[in-house]
Design an enzyme around this catalytic site. Structure first.
Site, PDB file in Angstrom:
ATOM      1  N   ASP A 426     -67.264  74.886  41.153  1.00 29.36           N
ATOM      2  CA  ASP A 426     -67.129  75.141  42.557  1.00 29.36           C
ATOM      3  C   ASP A 426     -68.441  75.910  42.928  1.00 29.36           C
ATOM      4  O   ASP A 426     -68.730  77.116  42.509  1.00 29.36           O
ATOM      5  CB  ASP A 426     -66.122  76.305  42.623  1.00 29.36           C
ATOM      6  CG  ASP A 426     -65.725  76.882  44.009  1.00 29.36           C
ATOM      7  OD1 ASP A 426     -66.534  76.538  44.879  1.00 29.36           O
ATOM      8  OD2 ASP A 426     -64.635  77.291  44.148  1.00 29.36           O
ATOM      9  N   HIS A 427     -69.153  75.106  43.656  1.00 32.21           N
ATOM     10  CA  HIS A 427     -70.775  75.469  44.147  1.00 32.21           C
ATOM     11  C   HIS A 427     -70.542  76.731  45.022  1.00 32.21           C
ATOM     12  O   HIS A 427     -71.686  77.386  45.294  1.00 32.21           O
ATOM     13  CB  HIS A 427     -71.171  74.462  44.952  1.00 32.21           C
ATOM     14  CG  HIS A 427     -72.782  74.479  44.608  1.00 32.21           C
ATOM     15  ND1 HIS A 427     -73.526  75.265  44.175  1.00 32.21           N
ATOM     16  CD2 HIS A 427     -73.742  73.314  44.807  1.00 32.21           C
ATOM     17  CE1 HIS A 427     -74.654  74.988  43.866  1.00 32.21           C
ATOM     18  NE2 HIS A 427     -74.986  73.870  44.578  1.00 32.21           N
ATOM     19  N   ARG A 428     -69.458  77.282  45.256  1.00 32.59           N
ATOM     20  CA  ARG A 428     -69.390  78.541  46.234  1.00 32.59           C
ATOM     21  C   ARG A 428     -69.558  79.646  45.200  1.00 32.59           C
ATOM     22  O   ARG A 428     -70.110  80.830  45.504  1.00 32.59           O
ATOM     23  CB  ARG A 428     -68.262  78.744  46.876  1.00 32.59           C
ATOM     24  CG  ARG A 428     -67.960  77.846  48.173  1.00 32.59           C
ATOM     25  CD  ARG A 428     -66.512  77.830  48.387  1.00 32.59           C
ATOM     26  NE  ARG A 428     -65.519  77.846  47.288  1.00 32.59           N
ATOM     27  CZ  ARG A 428     -64.105  77.620  47.603  1.00 32.59           C
ATOM     28  NH1 ARG A 428     -63.750  78.055  48.685  1.00 32.59           N
ATOM     29  NH2 ARG A 428     -63.421  77.357  46.588  1.00 32.59           N
TER      30      ARG A 428
END
Ligand code: COA
Length: 454
Positions: A426-428
């Site tokens: 999850d790039h967040r």
């Protein structure tokens, strides 16, 4: 009885050999001047071909699917001279309450003319040609319950082909302004309306994320024999979750490979001992162990975002999920506290949970609380894939098939067993560098079995 008139395809501009997509009349039908006889459709536009005169259809000269050009005969009409010359205005709204209706009076009332593409009654080009127009549709209504499927549709002025098209998209034709002759709604108008709705910011505001157009239903049986099977409940449920995770989590997938030559030797060397305990020491067992060590070193991978996305909850425990393909669909049993278990215990538990999942005996509690998931397709094959994150987890490992490959070491090529794997994250929560380091760390762990066992 009036004179017979052969109706030909009129001047339709640059269009040649276009398909008849709809036939609106049949022999015996009474038509008035301007009633649609056929709809033809090219790649760029659809056109209604109206009757140039009032009368009764005697014979059809084309059918749906035929291709026509200017001058092609389309039907034979027995003209009603008087009616043809004096087209009457649109009927009043309550025309259907009149005791004796004429064919003309029962026709739908065209909506008010809108837009520059409107072709007036005196226009020399008597056909509603709609070559990809500029914005012609009404601005989209606020997205809400009345946006689609309202009851206005039935009163809209449109050909059967346009109605069918709008139905497939779930568009209420009552909301679409027609750009065709006398305000007739054309397929192009429905397309423009749909485009306007989809690009309207209000769509995004309403969902808090984004809304997507549905894939229009397709009657596959038109193209060949088909068989329809209901999806299992589990498949529907996991499908919904996969879809949600795919569209709500900004996924990035990092690919890497691990040299598992030594690991495989060790695994085989332990297999006799494992067999005595009635255990199969599978590769997945080592992957679970490696994941625990990697998660301990990289706590962000062992976390979940709070629902508002404003904080990160880092777990102090190490529960590892693993994907199991069952007859009913995908399941993800969880090895709890994998950090506190030995290889044999994990191997036994993997086999037991996988069997429980396949035989539908697994309990919901045995599939809850996972921190990180491993999806292994290595027993099947493949060189790489992009697994979908199992929310609320923030990363997942995908394992493909190990293969012997030449590795250049100490000035020469040697055969090594290389395991391709991927980590979707999850790039967040996780940056690219951290993900690359995490994957590389797993690779070094698997390459040196001591790192996992110590
Ligand atoms: N590369 C090459 N071969 C692999 C491999 C890989 N990455 N992973 C497994 N294999 C081989 C194994 O060596 C084994 O071969 P063998 O019978 O000659 O020993 C064979 O594939 C089957 O693997 P398995 O023994 O089932 O081990 P596993 O570690 O893949 O899985 C379980 C262990 C308990 C989970 C297993 O029983 C299982 O259910 N596997 C299916 C998992 C699944 O459904 N994945 C789909 C996810 S969508």
């Amino acid at each position: 009885m009036g004179a017979e008139k052969e109706i030909l395809v009129p001047d339709i501009g640059d269009f040649h050999d276009v398909e008849v997509v709809d036939v609106a009349v049949k022999p015996g039908d009474t038509v008035k001047q301007e009633d649609t006889l056929f709809t033809i459709e090219s790649e760029k536009a659809s056109m209604d071909i109206p009757s140039p005169a009032a009368g009764v259809v005697k014979e059809l000269r084309v059918k749906k699917g035929d291709r026509v050009s200017m001058g092609s005969p389309v039907l034979l009409l027995v003209q009603d001279g008087a009616a043809a010359e004096t087209p009457k205005p649109a009927p009043p709204a309550k025309a259907e309450k009149k005791p004796a209706r004429t064919a003309k009076e029962s026709a739908p009332a065209p909506p008010p003319a809108v837009g520059s593409a409107q072709v007036g009654a005196e226009d020399p080009a008597p056909y509603a040609v709609a070559p990809t127009p500029g914005p012609r549709s009404a601005p989209p209504a606020p997205i809400g319950s009345e946006t689609v499927g309202g009851s206005q549709s039935a009163r809209a002025y449109a050909s059967p082909a346009t109605r069918k098209f709008a139905r497939e998209l779930g568009i209420d034709l009552g909301l679409v302004r027609g750009g065709g002759r006398k305000g007739r709604i054309l397929i192009e108008d429905v397309k423009s309306f749909t485009k306007a709705v989809m690009t309207d910011n209000r769509v995004f505001q309403k969902s808090g994320g984004f809304a997507m157009p549905e894939i229009p239903p397709v009657d596959f049986s038109k193209f060949g024999p088909v068989e329809t099977r209901e999806l299992s409940r589990l498949k529907r449920l996991s499908g919904q979750n996969l879809h949600r995770n795919w569209v709500t989590i900004p996924h990035v997938t990092q690919f890497d490979e691990a040299d598992i030559t030594e690991l495989e030797e060790f695994r085989k060397s332990q297999q006799d001992q494992a067999t005595k305990k009635n255990i199969k020491l599978t590769l997945l067992t080592f992957l679970v162990k490696a994941a625990v060590v990697a998660l301990r070193k990289n706590p962000d991978f062992n976390s979940s975002l709070t629902p508002d996305g404003g904080a990160l909850v880092t777990k102090q425990y190490f529960h590892i999920g693993f994907a199991v393909n069952t007859d009913q669909g995908l399941m993800v049993p969880v090895i709890r506290d994998a950090d506190q278990k030995g290889l044999f215990d994990i191997a036994r538990e993997l086999a037991e949970l996988a069997e429980k999942a396949r035989s539908k005996k697994i309990k919901p509690a045995e599939m809850q609380g996972g921190c990180f998931t491993i999806s292994s397709l290595g027993h099947v094959g493949g060189t790489a894939f992009t697994p979908i994150i199992n929310a609320p987890e923030v990363a997942i490992m995908g394992v493909s098939r190990a293969a012997m490959k030449p590795v250049y070491m100490d000035g020469k090529f040697e055969p090594h067993l290389l395991l391709p794997f991927s980590v979707s994250y999850d790039h967040r929560v996780i940056d690219g560098v951290a993900a690359a380091e995490f994957a590389h760390y797993i690779s070094t762990l698997l390459a040196d079995i001591r790192e996992i066992l110590l």
